[in-house]
Motif scaffolding. Structure first.
Motif, short mmCIF file in Angstrom:
data_model
loop_
_atom_site.label_atom_id
_atom_site.label_comp_id
_atom_site.label_asym_id
_atom_site.label_seq_id
_atom_site.Cartn_x
_atom_site.Cartn_y
_atom_site.Cartn_z
N LEU A 61 0.83 -1.21 0.00
CA LEU A 61 0.00 0.00 0.00
C LEU A 61 0.86 1.26 0.00
CD1 LEU A 61 -2.95 0.90 0.11
CD2 LEU A 61 -2.83 0.76 2.58
N ALA A 62 1.90 1.27 0.82
CA ALA A 62 2.82 2.41 0.88
C ALA A 62 3.50 2.61 -0.47
CB ALA A 62 3.85 2.21 1.98
N ARG A 63 3.91 1.53 -1.08
CA ARG A 63 4.57 1.61 -2.38
C ARG A 63 3.62 2.18 -3.43
NH1 ARG A 63 6.49 -2.90 -1.79
NH2 ARG A 63 4.92 -4.19 -2.82
N LEU A 64 2.38 1.71 -3.45
CA LEU A 64 1.40 2.20 -4.43
C LEU A 64 1.00 3.65 -4.18
CD1 LEU A 64 -0.88 -0.96 -4.64
CD2 LEU A 64 0.67 -0.10 -6.40
N ALA A 65 0.98 4.06 -2.92
CA ALA A 65 0.59 5.43 -2.57
C ALA A 65 1.77 6.40 -2.63
CB ALA A 65 -0.02 5.45 -1.18
N HIS A 66 2.97 5.88 -2.91
CA HIS A 66 4.18 6.71 -3.01
C HIS A 66 4.49 7.44 -1.71
CE1 HIS A 66 4.38 5.91 -7.29
NE2 HIS A 66 3.12 6.26 -7.39
N VAL A 67 4.34 6.71 -0.60
CA VAL A 67 4.73 7.24 0.71
C VAL A 67 5.60 6.19 1.39
CG1 VAL A 67 2.68 8.71 1.01
CG2 VAL A 67 2.66 6.38 1.89
N THR A 68 6.31 6.61 2.43
CA THR A 68 7.15 5.65 3.16
C THR A 68 6.28 4.75 4.03
OG1 THR A 68 7.44 7.15 5.03
CG2 THR A 68 9.06 7.32 3.22
N GLN A 69 6.85 3.63 4.44
CA GLN A 69 6.11 2.72 5.31
C GLN A 69 5.78 3.36 6.66
OE1 GLN A 69 8.15 -1.05 5.50
NE2 GLN A 69 7.96 -1.39 3.30
N PRO A 70 6.72 4.12 7.26
CA PRO A 70 6.35 4.79 8.52
C PRO A 70 5.20 5.79 8.35
CG PRO A 70 8.73 4.73 8.30
CD PRO A 70 8.16 4.25 6.99
N ARG A 71 5.16 6.50 7.22
CA ARG A 71 4.06 7.44 6.99
C ARG A 71 2.74 6.69 6.83
NH1 ARG A 71 1.49 11.58 8.49
NH2 ARG A 71 0.30 12.64 6.89
N MET A 72 2.78 5.56 6.14
CA MET A 72 1.57 4.75 5.98
C MET A 72 1.08 4.27 7.34
SD MET A 72 -0.80 3.68 4.04
CE MET A 72 -0.11 4.23 2.49
N THR A 73 2.00 3.91 8.23
CA THR A 73 1.63 3.50 9.59
C THR A 73 0.97 4.65 10.33
OG1 THR A 73 3.38 1.85 9.66
CG2 THR A 73 2.53 2.62 11.78
N GLN A 74 1.51 5.87 10.19
CA GLN A 74 0.91 7.02 10.85
C GLN A 74 -0.53 7.24 10.36
OE1 GLN A 74 3.68 10.06 9.74
NE2 GLN A 74 4.98 9.75 11.55
N ILE A 75 -0.75 7.10 9.07
CA ILE A 75 -2.10 7.28 8.52
C ILE A 75 -3.03 6.18 9.02
CG2 ILE A 75 -3.46 7.29 6.39
CD1 ILE A 75 -0.94 8.53 5.01
N MET A 76 -2.55 4.94 8.98
CA MET A 76 -3.39 3.81 9.38
C MET A 76 -3.66 3.80 10.88
SD MET A 76 -4.18 2.40 6.57
CE MET A 76 -4.77 0.76 6.86
N ASN A 77 -2.80 4.44 11.68
CA ASN A 77 -3.04 4.51 13.13
C ASN A 77 -4.27 5.33 13.47
OD1 ASN A 77 -0.96 2.82 13.85
ND2 ASN A 77 0.46 4.47 14.37
N LEU A 78 -4.77 6.12 12.53
CA LEU A 78 -6.02 6.85 12.77
C LEU A 78 -7.18 5.88 12.98
CD1 LEU A 78 -5.68 9.72 10.13
CD2 LEU A 78 -5.44 9.92 12.62
N LEU A 79 -7.04 4.66 12.49
CA LEU A 79 -8.08 3.64 12.67
C LEU A 79 -8.16 3.16 14.11
CD1 LEU A 79 -7.44 1.59 9.42
CD2 LEU A 79 -9.34 3.16 9.87
N HIS A 80 -7.14 3.46 14.93
CA HIS A 80 -7.16 3.08 16.35
C HIS A 80 -8.03 4.02 17.17
CE1 HIS A 80 -3.01 0.90 15.97
NE2 HIS A 80 -3.92 0.46 15.11
N LEU A 81 -8.47 5.12 16.56
CA LEU A 81 -9.32 6.07 17.29
C LEU A 81 -10.72 5.48 17.49
CD1 LEU A 81 -8.30 9.30 15.37
CD2 LEU A 81 -7.78 8.79 17.76
N ALA A 82 -11.38 5.92 18.54
CA ALA A 82 -12.75 5.50 18.81
C ALA A 82 -13.63 5.87 17.60
CB ALA A 82 -13.28 6.18 20.07
#
Length: 136
Positions: A61-82
């Motif tokens: 996903l990070a490769r396809l979105a042209h972002v780094t893996q850590p940035r993709m993790t930061q974005i996906m961590n929003l899913l941990h919100l209530a």
């Protein structure tokens, strides 16, 4: 034998931009959607792509979105919100001028909190702080 001719009409539109009527212009809300709202929507979409198997993992996903893996993790961590916080992020008011009052970086400590109850307390405090700072 009789042949029937058929005519097909295709509306290809105009090549340039056409002017909107005053009524159409009034219907378009002013301002822009906050970046954190767009990131929240992306996180939800990305999660759906991984869940359905269209994308195998976050690395792809990070490769396809042209972002780094850590940035993709930061974005996906929003899913941990209530869920209610996610919904509020999706429907934040448009930003008419200046900076966004709430950023993804501000949400990182909230998303890192395991308890949704504690997340809500931090979220409320953060909203109050950002609103007072944004008014200045």
């Amino acid at each position: 034998m009789m042949q029937v001719k058929r005519t097909v009409q295709i509306d290809v539109g105009t090549r340039g931009r056409r002017r909107r009527s005053e009524r159409e212009q009034a219907a378009v809300p002013s301002g822009r959607i906050p970046r954190v709202s767009r990131l929240m929507a992306l996180a939800i979409k990305f999660d759906g792509l991984i869940t359905t198997g269209i994308i195998t993992d976050r690395s792809e996903l990070a490769r396809l979105a042209h972002v780094t893996q850590p940035r993709m993790t930061q974005i996906m961590n929003l899913l941990h919100l209530a869920p209610d916080i996610q919904e509020q992020l999706l429907f934040l008011p448009r930003v008419t001028n200046g900076r966004d009052p709430i950023t993804e970086k501000m949400l990182r400590p909230v998303a890192a909190e395991v308890s949704w109850f504690e997340q809500r307390k931090k979220w409320t405090a953060m909203k109050i702080t950002s609103q007072t700072a944004h008014r200045r």
